[in-house]
Each structure stands twice: as structure tokens, then as C-alpha cells.
Motif scaffolding. Structure first.
Motif, short mmCIF file in Angstrom:
data_model
loop_
_atom_site.label_atom_id
_atom_site.label_comp_id
_atom_site.label_asym_id
_atom_site.label_seq_id
_atom_site.Cartn_x
_atom_site.Cartn_y
_atom_site.Cartn_z
N ALA A 142 -7.29 0.88 -0.14
CA ALA A 142 -5.92 1.00 -0.43
C ALA A 142 -5.51 2.47 -0.20
CB ALA A 142 -5.57 0.40 -1.72
N SER A 143 -4.29 2.37 0.40
CA SER A 143 -3.81 3.87 1.11
C SER A 143 -2.26 3.91 0.75
CB SER A 143 -4.19 4.16 2.38
OG SER A 143 -3.74 5.35 2.82
N MET B 40 7.40 1.14 -1.31
CA MET B 40 6.66 2.15 -1.88
C MET B 40 5.54 2.83 -0.76
SD MET B 40 8.05 2.61 -4.76
CE MET B 40 7.00 3.84 -5.49
N GLY B 41 5.61 2.33 0.41
CA GLY B 41 4.49 2.78 1.36
C GLY B 41 3.21 2.57 0.84
N VAL B 42 2.88 1.64 0.16
CA VAL B 42 1.40 1.47 -0.30
C VAL B 42 0.85 0.11 0.44
CG1 VAL B 42 -0.14 1.25 -2.14
CG2 VAL B 42 1.80 2.40 -2.53
N ALA B 43 -0.55 0.15 0.81
CA ALA B 43 -1.13 -1.14 1.52
C ALA B 43 -2.49 -1.01 0.95
CB ALA B 43 -0.80 -0.95 2.95
N GLY B 44 -2.98 -2.16 1.18
CA GLY B 44 -4.41 -2.66 0.92
C GLY B 44 -4.92 -3.50 1.96
N LEU B 45 -6.29 -3.48 1.99
CA LEU B 45 -6.65 -4.53 2.95
C LEU B 45 -8.37 -4.86 2.55
CD1 LEU B 45 -7.15 -6.07 5.79
CD2 LEU B 45 -7.84 -3.76 6.74
N LEU C 278 -8.26 -5.69 -5.29
CA LEU C 278 -7.49 -5.26 -4.23
C LEU C 278 -6.01 -5.07 -4.96
CD1 LEU C 278 -6.93 -4.02 -1.37
CD2 LEU C 278 -6.30 -6.24 -0.73
N ILE C 279 -5.43 -6.06 -5.83
CA ILE C 279 -4.03 -5.95 -6.31
C ILE C 279 -4.33 -4.57 -7.04
CG2 ILE C 279 -2.86 -7.05 -8.11
CD1 ILE C 279 -3.54 -9.64 -7.05
N ARG C 280 -5.35 -4.47 -8.05
CA ARG C 280 -5.52 -3.44 -8.93
C ARG C 280 -5.35 -1.96 -8.18
NH1 ARG C 280 -8.41 0.63 -10.81
NH2 ARG C 280 -10.29 -0.01 -9.17
N ARG C 281 -5.97 -2.08 -7.14
CA ARG C 281 -5.99 -0.68 -6.33
C ARG C 281 -4.84 -0.21 -5.97
NH1 ARG C 281 -11.76 0.03 -3.37
NH2 ARG C 281 -13.06 -0.52 -5.22
N VAL C 282 -3.98 -1.31 -4.99
CA VAL C 282 -2.64 -0.95 -4.64
C VAL C 282 -1.58 -0.67 -5.84
CG1 VAL C 282 -2.91 -2.20 -2.46
CG2 VAL C 282 -1.98 -3.44 -4.36
N VAL C 283 -1.88 -1.49 -6.95
CA VAL C 283 -0.95 -1.09 -8.16
C VAL C 283 -1.18 0.50 -8.77
CG1 VAL C 283 -0.13 -1.54 -10.35
CG2 VAL C 283 -0.31 -3.19 -8.81
N GLY D 214 -12.19 -14.54 17.24
CA GLY D 214 -12.28 -13.27 16.28
C GLY D 214 -11.14 -12.49 16.32
N ARG D 215 -10.79 -12.03 15.12
CA ARG D 215 -9.54 -11.14 15.28
C ARG D 215 -9.51 -9.70 14.66
NH1 ARG D 215 -7.67 -16.19 13.53
NH2 ARG D 215 -6.34 -17.17 14.94
N THR D 216 -8.89 -8.59 15.18
CA THR D 216 -8.93 -7.36 14.37
C THR D 216 -7.42 -7.25 13.74
OG1 THR D 216 -10.40 -6.64 15.87
CG2 THR D 216 -8.89 -4.94 15.04
N VAL D 217 -7.47 -6.44 12.62
CA VAL D 217 -6.23 -6.33 11.97
C VAL D 217 -6.02 -4.67 11.68
CG1 VAL D 217 -6.94 -6.80 9.84
CG2 VAL D 217 -4.67 -6.81 10.08
N ARG D 218 -4.98 -4.33 12.01
CA ARG D 218 -4.65 -3.06 11.58
C ARG D 218 -3.27 -2.77 10.83
NH1 ARG D 218 -7.58 0.25 14.88
NH2 ARG D 218 -8.21 -0.87 16.87
N VAL D 219 -3.38 -2.04 9.64
CA VAL D 219 -2.14 -1.90 8.79
C VAL D 219 -1.72 -0.38 8.52
CG1 VAL D 219 -1.26 -2.28 6.47
CG2 VAL D 219 -3.24 -3.94 7.55
N ASP D 220 -0.60 -0.20 8.75
CA ASP D 220 -0.05 1.19 8.66
C ASP D 220 0.65 1.08 7.05
OD1 ASP D 220 1.64 3.48 8.25
OD2 ASP D 220 1.94 3.44 10.62
N PRO D 221 0.19 1.79 6.10
CA PRO D 221 0.63 1.77 4.84
C PRO D 221 2.25 2.15 5.00
CG PRO D 221 -1.54 2.55 5.01
CD PRO D 221 -1.18 2.75 6.39
N LYS D 222 2.31 3.28 5.69
CA LYS D 222 3.62 3.62 5.46
C LYS D 222 4.67 2.96 5.92
CE LYS D 222 3.57 7.26 2.65
NZ LYS D 222 4.21 7.25 1.39
#
Length: 175
Positions: free
Chosen positions: A13-14, A39-44, A71-76, A134-142
């Protein structure tokens, strides 16, 4: 920009500007993205199997029943507001379609992650699941932007949906 690689059975998470959470090569596994865009927070999380029952594994986070709540705990913990969490699912492919039957781990992984999210009252806002690639995922938290690349193709924005496909209107001033 810094990539945080999330491998099989891992989660991260970030809320750091410039971070990018990345999971490569999701086949039957599920990449679960949790976002609080305001809030600009994401987790994967990279979920490998549906449930831990009967398994005495060292790495509990490869199972949906452990990975989703953690994951819920970490993003919170980073400031995300639980009622505002949005989920995005990627992966769950049928990599062994010719075998069939109970080997459909991808569909079982997706169902298990969705069940955990339903219990937590978190809605799935977008998904790129199923198929046999197959797939790749990228997440920008901000920004909250989730990019997906299917094997052999280019990145596409999965979430939030792009609005550039809608006709634009010009407002005119009335004198």
C-alpha cells in the motif's frame, strides 16, 4: 517514479507521490486494487489461491481470506477511509482451459475475492478478469489510475473510466 513490485502472495500500500504499485504476469491469480482516490491511497494484493483452509502455508497473504482483510487494514492505516474504498480486479484467467473442471482456479480466485469484498461492503468498480491471457496491472496511488496490459498488447486505462469518448459541449453565454 518508483515501482513497487507486488509478487505472488504479496501486498503493498502507498500514498507516496511518484510511487507505482505493479504486479506482473497475473494468470489465474487476482490482482486486487483498493483505492481511496480522494485521499490518494492505494493498495495492491497478488492473490494466488481462494482460501487457506487445510493449508499450513508460511505465506498467508497468497490466500484471498487473508490478503483481502490485510490489504484493507493497510490502506486504512495510511489514511484511506473505509467507506470510500473502491475495488478493481485484474486477472483470474483460465490458464488451463483444456483441463477444465475443478482446475478453474482463476474463476474460484475471483469469486473468493469478491466474497471477501462483499463481506467488507466494498464495491467492485471495474474489472479485467477471465479469458486465457496473462495481465499486468499498474496503480498510481496519487491519481487513482489503474492501467492494465494484456499479454502481447499495450497499457490501457481500466479505472477510472476515461470520459473522452463522450461528446463535448460548448456552453454559450446568453446576452
Amino acid at each position: 517514479m518508483s515501482d513497487t513490485m507486488v509478487r505472488m502472495g504479496e501486498l503493498a500500500a502507498s500514498k507516496t507521490v511518484g510511487d507505482m504499485l505493479v504486479t506482473l504476469g497475473l494468470g489465474s491469480c487476482i490482482g486486487l486494487v483498493l483505492l481511496d482516490r480522494r485521499m490518494g491511497v492505494a493498495g495492491l494484493a497478488h492473490v494466488v489461491l481462494p482460501e487457506s483452509t487445510g493449508h499450513a502455508e508460511v505465506n498467508r497473504f497468497k490466500f484471498a481470506d487473508y490478503a483481502v482483510p490485510e490489504l484493507i487494514r493497510r490502506v486504512v492505516a495510511l489514511g484511506a477511509r473505509r467507506p470510500m474504498l473502491e475495488a478493481v480486479l485484474v486477472g483470474g484467467a483460465s490458464m488451463f482451459a483444456s483441463i477444465g473442471g475443478s482446475m478453474e482456479v482463476g474463476a474460484r480466485n475471483e469469486a473468493a475475492v469478491k466474497a471477501q469484498l462483499a463481506t467488507a461492503r466494498i464495491r467492485v468498480h471495474a474489472s479485467a478478469t477471465g479469458g486465457n491471457r496473462g495481465r499486468t496491472v499498474r496503480v498510481d496511488p496519487k491519481t487513482g489510475i489503474v492501467l492494465v496490459r494484456e499479454a502481447g498488447s499495450k497499457d490501457t486505462q481500466l479505472y477510472p473510466a476515461t470520459l473522452n469518448k463522450l461528446p463535448t459541449r460548448t456552453l454559450q453565454e446568453v446576452a
